[in-house]
Design a protein around this motif. Sequence first.
Motif, PDB file in Angstrom:
ATOM      1  N   ASP A 102       0.847  -1.180   0.000  1.00  0.00           N
ATOM      2  CA  ASP A 102       0.000   0.000   0.000  1.00  0.00           C
ATOM      3  C   ASP A 102       0.889   1.239   0.000  1.00  0.00           C
ATOM      4  OD1 ASP A 102      -2.227  -1.411   2.546  1.00  0.00           O
ATOM      5  OD2 ASP A 102      -1.977  -1.891   0.424  1.00  0.00           O
ATOM      6  N   SER A 103       0.324   2.347  -0.440  1.00  0.00           N
ATOM      7  CA  SER A 103       0.960   3.630  -0.156  1.00  0.00           C
ATOM      8  C   SER A 103       0.301   4.152   1.125  1.00  0.00           C
ATOM      9  CB  SER A 103       0.763   4.609  -1.314  1.00  0.00           C
ATOM     10  OG  SER A 103      -0.610   4.741  -1.631  1.00  0.00           O
ATOM     11  N   THR A 104       0.836   5.225   1.695  1.00  0.00           N
ATOM     12  CA  THR A 104       0.218   5.811   2.895  1.00  0.00           C
ATOM     13  C   THR A 104       0.253   7.326   2.745  1.00  0.00           C
ATOM     14  OG1 THR A 104       2.326   5.910   4.071  1.00  0.00           O
ATOM     15  CG2 THR A 104       0.979   3.927   4.415  1.00  0.00           C
ATOM     16  N   PRO A 105      -0.687   8.028   3.389  1.00  0.00           N
ATOM     17  CA  PRO A 105      -0.716   9.483   3.243  1.00  0.00           C
ATOM     18  C   PRO A 105       0.509  10.164   3.861  1.00  0.00           C
ATOM     19  CG  PRO A 105      -2.724   8.674   4.325  1.00  0.00           C
ATOM     20  CD  PRO A 105      -1.806   7.517   4.188  1.00  0.00           C
ATOM     21  N   ASP A 106       1.191   9.473   4.781  1.00  0.00           N
ATOM     22  CA  ASP A 106       2.334  10.111   5.430  1.00  0.00           C
ATOM     23  C   ASP A 106       3.672   9.630   4.866  1.00  0.00           C
ATOM     24  OD1 ASP A 106       2.690   8.080   8.474  1.00  0.00           O
ATOM     25  OD2 ASP A 106       2.316   7.561   6.388  1.00  0.00           O
ATOM     26  N   MET A 107       3.657   9.028   3.695  1.00  0.00           N
ATOM     27  CA  MET A 107       4.930   8.592   3.098  1.00  0.00           C
ATOM     28  C   MET A 107       5.822   9.791   2.857  1.00  0.00           C
ATOM     29  SD  MET A 107       4.050   5.864   0.103  1.00  0.00           S
ATOM     30  CE  MET A 107       5.616   5.045  -0.172  1.00  0.00           C
ATOM     31  N   LEU A 108       7.062   9.681   3.253  1.00  0.00           N
ATOM     32  CA  LEU A 108       8.010  10.748   2.949  1.00  0.00           C
ATOM     33  C   LEU A 108       8.356  10.679   1.465  1.00  0.00           C
ATOM     34  CD1 LEU A 108      10.409  10.372   6.006  1.00  0.00           C
ATOM     35  CD2 LEU A 108       8.679  12.156   5.654  1.00  0.00           C
ATOM     36  N   PRO A 109       8.697  11.816   0.874  1.00  0.00           N
ATOM     37  CA  PRO A 109       9.076  11.789  -0.547  1.00  0.00           C
ATOM     38  C   PRO A 109      10.167  10.765  -0.864  1.00  0.00           C
ATOM     39  CG  PRO A 109       8.747  14.054   0.152  1.00  0.00           C
ATOM     40  CD  PRO A 109       8.618  13.203   1.393  1.00  0.00           C
ATOM     41  N   THR A 110      11.157  10.641   0.011  1.00  0.00           N
ATOM     42  CA  THR A 110      12.222   9.647  -0.234  1.00  0.00           C
ATOM     43  C   THR A 110      11.617   8.257  -0.347  1.00  0.00           C
ATOM     44  OG1 THR A 110      13.780  10.959   1.052  1.00  0.00           O
ATOM     45  CG2 THR A 110      14.376   8.674   0.654  1.00  0.00           C
ATOM     46  N   GLU A 111      10.691   7.941   0.571  1.00  0.00           N
ATOM     47  CA  GLU A 111      10.068   6.615   0.558  1.00  0.00           C
ATOM     48  C   GLU A 111       9.223   6.436  -0.699  1.00  0.00           C
ATOM     49  OE1 GLU A 111       8.029   7.251   4.335  1.00  0.00           O
ATOM     50  OE2 GLU A 111       9.224   5.640   5.219  1.00  0.00           O
ATOM     51  N   LEU A 112       8.545   7.478  -1.094  1.00  0.00           N
ATOM     52  CA  LEU A 112       7.715   7.416  -2.297  1.00  0.00           C
ATOM     53  C   LEU A 112       8.591   7.125  -3.516  1.00  0.00           C
ATOM     54  CD1 LEU A 112       4.991   7.767  -3.669  1.00  0.00           C
ATOM     55  CD2 LEU A 112       5.331  10.234  -3.622  1.00  0.00           C
ATOM     56  N   ALA A 113       9.713   7.826  -3.610  1.00  0.00           N
ATOM     57  CA  ALA A 113      10.632   7.625  -4.738  1.00  0.00           C
ATOM     58  C   ALA A 113      11.182   6.198  -4.743  1.00  0.00           C
ATOM     59  CB  ALA A 113      11.782   8.630  -4.683  1.00  0.00           C
ATOM     60  N   GLU A 114      11.607   5.724  -3.560  1.00  0.00           N
ATOM     61  CA  GLU A 114      12.171   4.359  -3.451  1.00  0.00           C
ATOM     62  C   GLU A 114      11.136   3.339  -3.923  1.00  0.00           C
ATOM     63  OE1 GLU A 114      14.955   4.845   0.587  1.00  0.00           O
ATOM     64  OE2 GLU A 114      12.880   4.150   0.763  1.00  0.00           O
ATOM     65  N   THR A 115       9.894   3.519  -3.488  1.00  0.00           N
ATOM     66  CA  THR A 115       8.866   2.511  -3.781  1.00  0.00           C
ATOM     67  C   THR A 115       8.438   2.572  -5.247  1.00  0.00           C
ATOM     68  OG1 THR A 115       8.135   2.907  -1.524  1.00  0.00           O
ATOM     69  CG2 THR A 115       6.779   1.455  -2.835  1.00  0.00           C
ATOM     70  N   LEU A 116       8.338   3.773  -5.783  1.00  0.00           N
ATOM     71  CA  LEU A 116       7.982   3.894  -7.204  1.00  0.00           C
ATOM     72  C   LEU A 116       9.051   3.261  -8.091  1.00  0.00           C
ATOM     73  CD1 LEU A 116       6.539   7.516  -7.412  1.00  0.00           C
ATOM     74  CD2 LEU A 116       5.343   5.420  -8.065  1.00  0.00           C
ATOM     75  N   LEU A 117      10.303   3.491  -7.749  1.00  0.00           N
ATOM     76  CA  LEU A 117      11.386   2.891  -8.549  1.00  0.00           C
ATOM     77  C   LEU A 117      11.341   1.373  -8.446  1.00  0.00           C
ATOM     78  CD1 LEU A 117      14.342   5.354  -7.864  1.00  0.00           C
ATOM     79  CD2 LEU A 117      13.301   4.869 -10.082  1.00  0.00           C
ATOM     80  N   ALA A 118      11.100   0.864  -7.227  1.00  0.00           N
ATOM     81  CA  ALA A 118      11.019  -0.596  -7.063  1.00  0.00           C
ATOM     82  C   ALA A 118       9.853  -1.148  -7.879  1.00  0.00           C
ATOM     83  CB  ALA A 118      10.870  -0.953  -5.585  1.00  0.00           C
ATOM     84  N   GLU A 119       8.752  -0.438  -7.873  1.00  0.00           N
ATOM     85  CA  GLU A 119       7.572  -0.872  -8.644  1.00  0.00           C
ATOM     86  C   GLU A 119       7.901  -0.909 -10.131  1.00  0.00           C
ATOM     87  OE1 GLU A 119       4.714  -1.964  -7.488  1.00  0.00           O
ATOM     88  OE2 GLU A 119       3.139  -1.526  -8.930  1.00  0.00           O
ATOM     89  N   MET A 120       8.622   0.098 -10.600  1.00  0.00           N
ATOM     90  CA  MET A 120       8.971   0.128 -12.029  1.00  0.00           C
ATOM     91  C   MET A 120       9.927  -1.011 -12.366  1.00  0.00           C
ATOM     92  SD  MET A 120       9.048   4.088 -13.302  1.00  0.00           S
ATOM     93  CE  MET A 120       9.728   5.001 -11.924  1.00  0.00           C
TER      94      MET A 120
END
Lengths: 192, 257, 386
Positions: free
Chosen positions: A91-109
């Motif tokens: 899942d994503s979460t509303p409090d994800m830090l930008p760093t975490e968002l970037a890490e997870t998006l890259l992993a997803e790609m």
Amino acid sequence: MKRLSPLLLSVLLGASLLSGCVTTKTTRLDAPEVTVADGAFTAWAPAGWVATTLTEAVSSAAVVSRDGPPIHYILLQRHDHQKAFSGLERDSTPDMLPTELAETLLAEMRKDDETEHLEVVENSPATIAGRAGVLLHIRFRNDKGLEIQRRVYAFVDSGGIYTLSYQAPTLHYFDRDFEVFEHTVRSFRTGA
Amino acid sequence: MHPDSADSMNPPVSAAGCPRASHPALFVFLLLILLITGCASVPPERVNVNAGETLPGRVLILPARITSSEISAGGVIEEVKAWSEVSGANVERDLRRYAQSRPNLEVVSLPDLTEEERQVLDQHLALYDLVGTTAYLYSTYAGKEWEHKRSEFDYSLGDGLRFLKERSGADAALIITGEDYISTAGRKGLFVAAALFGVVIPMGHSYLLAGMVDLDSGEVLWMNLEASGSADLRNPDNAGELVKGLFDEFPGAKQEQ
Amino acid sequence: MSVRACSLSLPGVLLLLAVLTGCTAGPVRPLTEAPQRSNLANDETRLWDMAEEGDEEIAKGGQIYRSEALRSYLQSIMDRLYPEFRGRLQVQVIDSPVVNAFALPNGSIYVHLGMLSQLENEAQLATVLAHEGAHFVNRHSLQQRRSTKSSLAAANVVALLGVPLVGELAAVSSIYGYSRDMEREADRIGWERLTAAGYAGREAEGTFRHLLEELKAMEIEEPVFFSSHPKLQERIDSFHELAEGYRGNGEIGEARYLEATAEARLDAIEADLGSGRFASVILVLENEERLAHYPPSALFYLGEAYRRRGGEGDRDQAVKAYGRCLEYRPGFAPPYRALGLMQLKQEEYALARESFTRYLELDPGAADRAYVENYLKRISKELDEP
């Protein structure tokens, strides 16, 4: 989140191949704006381009293209936090830090066959629709060795995860519509 | 061939071990729909909205890229490289013959390229494969929202092939791609047997897709498609018929007649 | 497709099947030396053509891990296992964290980077290479192709004639992987080659044990198509039996393996993190024996795997791993950033500020400086503004 592959987009176009739980609409834009049926977001897009919007219970998306999504497209998506990263089953979460968002998006790609061997060109913080988010810019090759670039802005809030992507071959196309995409990003507003 | 079809230590996540050859691309699948549903009432040729009255006179014919595949009785499709080479040679020979017979057309050969030039050309051919098939598909099949791409046909590969104009003296390049599906004797036998039971089994088919690209601007000036449910491009006569069909609607053809 | 029942007799059906499926030529014999392309049968030539396209696609797609030294090392092992196929069995490393290896029909062998971080020594790597080489030498692709084509053709005819479709089910299931017999054969022949080349046969069992542990850690159920492969536990058991009868000593080659693969194994761990394969990283680096085969910076990766997985108890494990890393390498910047992120999420603003500040002091040119500066601004707002 499940990316709408150009193949899927091609099949969607002009054909009623979807079940009743997904609403789709394709129009040639006569005004420079694209919206989705559930009001999740609006953005500027060039008049004369063709937009296909899709809305379902957990997500909404708009694909906009001048020449056909298999060549190039702007993809705007909102997805509920639950199972937002379907490849990673996270899942994503509303409090994800930008760093975490970037890490997870890259992993997803990297989970996606198309972009498994991506090269990161840029990874930096960005502000989208007034929210703190990220900018990712990647490069990869298709199975014929054609170099393709993808530029993704993303942020999270209580409404879900939003991604604004632009993909095109490096040769001729990427630079051609780069400013169009940046204009779309600057104009992006959520429905909330 | 994707690694999934190889022998693997851990079985990969899709069909493993099956010698999978190239499957029909989305393009061919939709082409079949075109042929079957009669959407071929849409004229097959496309002319760039920016093209002049007639097309360039000096044309570089790039090597034809034809994939000839065998369909077995069980529906397994496999490219046969040797057949692809024969089909490609047939198509190219007929192309040159056709072009040389036209008063307005001069054929130029591909010069020897450096490794770097070869790579640039390959990148542009990979781009053409994407742009050409999308251009054709979207201007033909994608529904009324995309209909304007027929009259406003303005696809391009960019100006990266200018070096070929300088090296060869040609104004434009002619790119021919195609696929040829040939049924085995077993499949033909199955077809006959099936017919006895009132069942139709899809057999072979072929198509050629031609595109002319301006070497200065990269604009795709003209495209056309010729398809057949029975041709075999390994047969020189069949190849010749499809090539002729491609160029029947070549701009300027009517004026010359 | 409508199907009507047919009144052909059984001999008639069999005759029809034989004609339509083009019943195949004789058995496929193993290779005894590198074959000449010109001597291959038509259908094998096509397999080689497809394999060459596969090689091209892999190369064009930028999938190869760029280290000539590593490639050479793997190639030297393959040449030792199959000396008579030198030049034909060609090994490459694929830049992917997945734990896999595969052979193409033309002798191209690919080992994924992820495989290297799971193995412990050269004998285990040789087990993998010997197994893949055996698929090539025994021409399993060709055998499979011939039987698949016949099966599919048979299935078509069977469907057509309205005969009960047990045969069709069998045909379909064989598409999804090599037969159990072929995999067992590759295991057996691989083991023979392994021991004949002077490697310790008992290491073969260890190879499969690691693969099974990895699958379990990643919570991948042995997928349904595994049903055509002897399940991993069966293979572990069968190697165990083979090793029991084995009296030789054989080389293990641990030191040589660890040195040759040092950079690749760390890259594999990083790639695992980059792809969200956290369990795989934890499996390797939580094992103290295996951790010793990595530099101290690997503890940072262990911490990252916990932090990014974010499961119950993972936060504490992450902090512990970062702490250990800093004991060995107090001047190493990344753990400070990671600690800062965790502290920021917990609204431990003062601690987060300390960690981020230290991070930027140690690495002023950090690639993610812009992110960290934004976090520091945010922290300032929380702590410093009234």
